[in-house]
Design a protein around this motif. Structure first.
Motif, PDB file in Angstrom:
ATOM      1  N   ALA A 260       0.831  -1.208   0.000  1.00  0.00           N
ATOM      2  CA  ALA A 260       0.000   0.000   0.000  1.00  0.00           C
ATOM      3  C   ALA A 260       0.865   1.257   0.000  1.00  0.00           C
ATOM      4  CB  ALA A 260      -0.934  -0.012   1.209  1.00  0.00           C
ATOM      5  N   THR A 261       1.944   1.246   0.764  1.00  0.00           N
ATOM      6  CA  THR A 261       2.848   2.400   0.800  1.00  0.00           C
ATOM      7  C   THR A 261       3.520   2.601  -0.549  1.00  0.00           C
ATOM      8  OG1 THR A 261       3.253   2.007   3.153  1.00  0.00           O
ATOM      9  CG2 THR A 261       4.805   3.446   2.001  1.00  0.00           C
ATOM     10  N   ILE A 262       3.941   1.503  -1.177  1.00  0.00           N
ATOM     11  CA  ILE A 262       4.562   1.602  -2.502  1.00  0.00           C
ATOM     12  C   ILE A 262       3.568   2.151  -3.522  1.00  0.00           C
ATOM     13  CG2 ILE A 262       5.456   0.204  -4.415  1.00  0.00           C
ATOM     14  CD1 ILE A 262       6.883  -1.510  -2.315  1.00  0.00           C
ATOM     15  N   ALA A 263       2.314   1.738  -3.429  1.00  0.00           N
ATOM     16  CA  ALA A 263       1.289   2.253  -4.337  1.00  0.00           C
ATOM     17  C   ALA A 263       1.117   3.765  -4.165  1.00  0.00           C
ATOM     18  CB  ALA A 263      -0.035   1.530  -4.099  1.00  0.00           C
ATOM     19  N   GLU A 264       1.171   4.234  -2.919  1.00  0.00           N
ATOM     20  CA  GLU A 264       1.060   5.674  -2.672  1.00  0.00           C
ATOM     21  C   GLU A 264       2.251   6.427  -3.249  1.00  0.00           C
ATOM     22  OE1 GLU A 264       0.544   6.499   1.448  1.00  0.00           O
ATOM     23  OE2 GLU A 264      -1.235   5.216   1.670  1.00  0.00           O
ATOM     24  N   LEU A 265       3.442   5.874  -3.082  1.00  0.00           N
ATOM     25  CA  LEU A 265       4.654   6.549  -3.544  1.00  0.00           C
ATOM     26  C   LEU A 265       4.741   6.594  -5.073  1.00  0.00           C
ATOM     27  CD1 LEU A 265       7.278   5.044  -1.057  1.00  0.00           C
ATOM     28  CD2 LEU A 265       6.526   7.421  -1.144  1.00  0.00           C
ATOM     29  N   THR A 266       4.313   5.529  -5.713  1.00  0.00           N
ATOM     30  CA  THR A 266       4.443   5.441  -7.168  1.00  0.00           C
ATOM     31  C   THR A 266       3.210   5.946  -7.908  1.00  0.00           C
ATOM     32  OG1 THR A 266       3.600   3.167  -7.203  1.00  0.00           O
ATOM     33  CG2 THR A 266       5.999   3.469  -6.995  1.00  0.00           C
ATOM     34  N   GLY A 267       2.088   6.041  -7.190  1.00  0.00           N
ATOM     35  CA  GLY A 267       0.839   6.385  -7.860  1.00  0.00           C
ATOM     36  C   GLY A 267       0.287   5.245  -8.684  1.00  0.00           C
ATOM     37  N   ARG A 268       0.766   4.037  -8.441  1.00  0.00           N
ATOM     38  CA  ARG A 268       0.341   2.854  -9.193  1.00  0.00           C
ATOM     39  C   ARG A 268       0.122   1.698  -8.225  1.00  0.00           C
ATOM     40  NH1 ARG A 268       3.880   2.714 -14.400  1.00  0.00           N
ATOM     41  NH2 ARG A 268       4.367   4.916 -14.702  1.00  0.00           N
ATOM     42  N   PRO A 269      -0.937   0.946  -8.379  1.00  0.00           N
ATOM     43  CA  PRO A 269      -1.091  -0.258  -7.556  1.00  0.00           C
ATOM     44  C   PRO A 269      -0.037  -1.295  -7.939  1.00  0.00           C
ATOM     45  CG  PRO A 269      -2.767  -0.184  -9.266  1.00  0.00           C
ATOM     46  CD  PRO A 269      -2.043   1.143  -9.319  1.00  0.00           C
ATOM     47  N   VAL A 270       0.350  -2.088  -6.983  1.00  0.00           N
ATOM     48  CA  VAL A 270       1.311  -3.151  -7.245  1.00  0.00           C
ATOM     49  C   VAL A 270       0.537  -4.387  -7.710  1.00  0.00           C
ATOM     50  CG1 VAL A 270       3.144  -4.594  -6.300  1.00  0.00           C
ATOM     51  CG2 VAL A 270       2.837  -2.255  -5.453  1.00  0.00           C
ATOM     52  N   PRO A 271       0.688  -4.801  -8.956  1.00  0.00           N
ATOM     53  CA  PRO A 271      -0.021  -6.003  -9.415  1.00  0.00           C
ATOM     54  C   PRO A 271       0.553  -7.239  -8.742  1.00  0.00           C
ATOM     55  CG  PRO A 271       1.505  -5.253 -11.104  1.00  0.00           C
ATOM     56  CD  PRO A 271       1.536  -4.216 -10.026  1.00  0.00           C
ATOM     57  N   THR A 272      -0.303  -8.083  -8.205  1.00  0.00           N
ATOM     58  CA  THR A 272       0.162  -9.235  -7.433  1.00  0.00           C
ATOM     59  C   THR A 272      -0.458 -10.534  -7.935  1.00  0.00           C
ATOM     60  OG1 THR A 272      -1.578  -8.990  -5.769  1.00  0.00           O
ATOM     61  CG2 THR A 272       0.499  -7.825  -5.365  1.00  0.00           C
ATOM     62  N   ARG A 273       0.228 -11.607  -7.621  1.00  0.00           N
ATOM     63  CA  ARG A 273      -0.260 -12.966  -7.870  1.00  0.00           C
ATOM     64  C   ARG A 273       0.104 -13.798  -6.648  1.00  0.00           C
ATOM     65  NH1 ARG A 273       2.458 -17.180 -10.573  1.00  0.00           N
ATOM     66  NH2 ARG A 273       4.008 -15.678 -11.328  1.00  0.00           N
ATOM     67  N   SER A 274      -0.857 -14.545  -6.138  1.00  0.00           N
ATOM     68  CA  SER A 274      -0.655 -15.296  -4.898  1.00  0.00           C
ATOM     69  C   SER A 274       0.018 -16.632  -5.153  1.00  0.00           C
ATOM     70  CB  SER A 274      -1.995 -15.528  -4.190  1.00  0.00           C
ATOM     71  OG  SER A 274      -2.576 -14.301  -3.807  1.00  0.00           O
ATOM     72  N   ALA A 275       0.802 -17.049  -4.168  1.00  0.00           N
ATOM     73  CA  ALA A 275       1.454 -18.352  -4.190  1.00  0.00           C
ATOM     74  C   ALA A 275       1.420 -18.921  -2.776  1.00  0.00           C
ATOM     75  CB  ALA A 275       2.887 -18.231  -4.686  1.00  0.00           C
ATOM     76  N   PRO A 276       1.525 -20.228  -2.622  1.00  0.00           N
ATOM     77  CA  PRO A 276       1.471 -20.821  -1.279  1.00  0.00           C
ATOM     78  C   PRO A 276       2.627 -20.342  -0.404  1.00  0.00           C
ATOM     79  CG  PRO A 276       1.200 -22.504  -2.978  1.00  0.00           C
ATOM     80  CD  PRO A 276       1.634 -21.253  -3.682  1.00  0.00           C
ATOM     81  N   ASP A 277       2.421 -20.445   0.902  1.00  0.00           N
ATOM     82  CA  ASP A 277       3.499 -20.175   1.857  1.00  0.00           C
ATOM     83  C   ASP A 277       4.706 -21.041   1.529  1.00  0.00           C
ATOM     84  OD1 ASP A 277       2.230 -18.280   3.559  1.00  0.00           O
ATOM     85  OD2 ASP A 277       1.082 -19.912   4.462  1.00  0.00           O
ATOM     86  N   GLN A 278       5.881 -20.491   1.773  1.00  0.00           N
ATOM     87  CA  GLN A 278       7.120 -21.201   1.494  1.00  0.00           C
ATOM     88  C   GLN A 278       7.746 -21.720   2.782  1.00  0.00           C
ATOM     89  OE1 GLN A 278       8.559 -21.426  -2.028  1.00  0.00           O
ATOM     90  NE2 GLN A 278       6.327 -21.283  -1.968  1.00  0.00           N
ATOM     91  N   ALA A 279       8.368 -22.872   2.683  1.00  0.00           N
ATOM     92  CA  ALA A 279       9.023 -23.462   3.850  1.00  0.00           C
ATOM     93  C   ALA A 279      10.077 -22.513   4.399  1.00  0.00           C
ATOM     94  CB  ALA A 279       9.675 -24.790   3.464  1.00  0.00           C
ATOM     95  N   GLY A 280      10.038 -22.300   5.718  1.00  0.00           N
ATOM     96  CA  GLY A 280      11.033 -21.467   6.371  1.00  0.00           C
ATOM     97  C   GLY A 280      10.663 -20.012   6.481  1.00  0.00           C
ATOM     98  N   ASP A 281       9.618 -19.562   5.757  1.00  0.00           N
ATOM     99  CA  ASP A 281       9.188 -18.169   5.858  1.00  0.00           C
ATOM    100  C   ASP A 281       8.363 -18.001   7.127  1.00  0.00           C
ATOM    101  OD1 ASP A 281      10.419 -17.429   3.560  1.00  0.00           O
ATOM    102  OD2 ASP A 281       8.615 -17.291   2.346  1.00  0.00           O
ATOM    103  N   VAL A 282       8.891 -17.270   8.091  1.00  0.00           N
ATOM    104  CA  VAL A 282       8.193 -17.110   9.367  1.00  0.00           C
ATOM    105  C   VAL A 282       7.056 -16.111   9.218  1.00  0.00           C
ATOM    106  CG1 VAL A 282      10.237 -17.684  10.707  1.00  0.00           C
ATOM    107  CG2 VAL A 282       9.792 -15.290  10.128  1.00  0.00           C
ATOM    108  N   PRO A 283       6.006 -16.235  10.025  1.00  0.00           N
ATOM    109  CA  PRO A 283       4.879 -15.309   9.913  1.00  0.00           C
ATOM    110  C   PRO A 283       5.213 -13.881  10.325  1.00  0.00           C
ATOM    111  CG  PRO A 283       4.572 -16.819  11.758  1.00  0.00           C
ATOM    112  CD  PRO A 283       5.745 -17.326  10.983  1.00  0.00           C
ATOM    113  N   GLY A 284       6.225 -13.709  11.145  1.00  0.00           N
ATOM    114  CA  GLY A 284       6.547 -12.353  11.559  1.00  0.00           C
ATOM    115  C   GLY A 284       7.912 -12.239  12.202  1.00  0.00           C
ATOM    116  N   THR A 285       8.518 -11.047  12.088  1.00  0.00           N
ATOM    117  CA  THR A 285       9.734 -10.713  12.835  1.00  0.00           C
ATOM    118  C   THR A 285       9.528  -9.355  13.484  1.00  0.00           C
ATOM    119  OG1 THR A 285      10.830  -9.631  10.938  1.00  0.00           O
ATOM    120  CG2 THR A 285      11.207 -12.000  11.226  1.00  0.00           C
TER     121      THR A 285
END
Length: 324
Positions: A260-285
């Motif tokens: 959302a912040t990048i969209a505000e800075l660029t004036g463009r939405p960030v186009p996204t495509r979803s993918a499953p969670d990846q092994a080892g990617d923690v939910p938060g730091t």
């Protein structure tokens, strides 16, 4: 806190993202810098781009070598501080066939460097560690004395390298004192192209879809590279034989909020495509940085929006058709 910088320093992994910024800062302060990297600017475009501000500059020497087997004594003989940032990064690739490379670069080479520093009496070794040593954050910021439960082979290798280095600093009357800095998700100009923020900015500028793993609710404590460099410089002079410190932006932000912040800075939405969670990617730091504030008199100065704006400006200047 006044930065008391060394007269001479070795920066390992100098052609990398953070290390090249650190080398520039040391040169700016008059330190004689030897940069060690196995990549050559003559054959590696990323190394050439990262080292543009260092190559040919008075006080800078580039040594192209691999910590695994190079002759270390000549590189360490006259330095006051070693900043060890060399290693293989990345959580996802560490699960695959490259794991022996992670072990060699992040553990074996780190132990070899720490042992040689001790043998030659190098006064200070500053080691770049990672938030990946902690594993998932809870509902509170993690402190340095909290549990370490890495969830990826990469995190395991970073923890092992960090602890091996600290073991040398914990010897009776150590010849080399050690500070391990646990960097939390560093971003900024010249960030690695595989990292989320760099990929998201490029997606906003170029319109290509950003692959987002999981639901976007994952949170990271993002840290601007300038703040990381400043903490690393301060770590060169902090007293103590063996210390470990969190270096982080101090605020855990979701992937959705970043986009959302990048969209505000660029004036463009960030186009996204979803993918499953990846092994080892923690939910938060999320880091508690009170120890760094106490020992280094350091705190982050660059908020996420300002840091993203600086990275965006750099990308627009360096990406073909950068949509200024």
């Amino acid at each position: 806190m006044t930065v008391s910088l060394p007269r001479s320093a070795l920066v390992t992994g100098v052609a990398g993202f953070v290390a090249s910024h650190l080398a520039e800062a040391l040169l700016d302060h008059g330190t004689q810098v030897t940069g060690l990297d196995r990549r050559s600017p003559e054959t590696d475009a990323v190394a050439a781009a990262n080292l543009t501000a260092c190559l040919g500059r008075p006080g800078f020497t580039l040594a192209r070598a691999d910590l695994i087997d190079c002759e270390l004594a000549p590189l360490l003989a006259t330095v006051d501080v070693v900043f060890h940032l060399a290693g293989i990064p990345g959580v996802r690739a560490s699960w695959g066939a490259r794991f022996p490379e992670y072990v060699a670069s992040n553990i074996v080479a780190t132990r070899r460097l720490a042992a040689t520093c001790h043998q030659l009496g190098v006064p200070r070794l500053v080691v770049a560690s990672s938030s990946s040593v902690y594993g998932p954050a809870g509902d509170r910021p993690v402190t340095e004395d909290g549990p370490t439960r890495p969830m990826s082979p990469y995190g395991v290798t970073k923890l092992a390298g960090e602890q091996l280095s600290l073991a040398y600093g914990s010897l009776p009357q150590p010849a080399t004192t050690v500070v391990a800095l646990r960097y939390f998700t560093v971003y900024g100009p010249r960030q690695r192209p595989d990292m989320l923020i760099q990929r998201a900015l490029q997606a906003a500028l170029g319109g290509e879809e950003l692959l987002v793993y999981g639901d976007g609710k994952q949170r990271r404590d993002f840290t601007f590279v300038g703040d990381v460099v400043r903490a690393s410089l301060l770590a060169a002079g902090v007293p103590g034989p063996a210390e470990v410190l969190n270096v982080a932006g101090g605020n855990s932000v979701s992937v959705t909020e970043v986009l959302a912040t990048i969209a505000e800075l660029t004036g463009r939405p960030v186009p996204t495509r979803s993918a499953p969670d990846q092994a080892g990617d923690v939910p938060g730091t999320w880091a508690d940085t009170s120890k760094a504030r106490s020992l280094l008199h350091w705190q982050p100065r660059t908020g996420l929006a300002d840091g993203l704006a600086q990275q965006l400006d750099w990308l627009r200047c360096h990406q073909p058709g950068g949509h200024r």
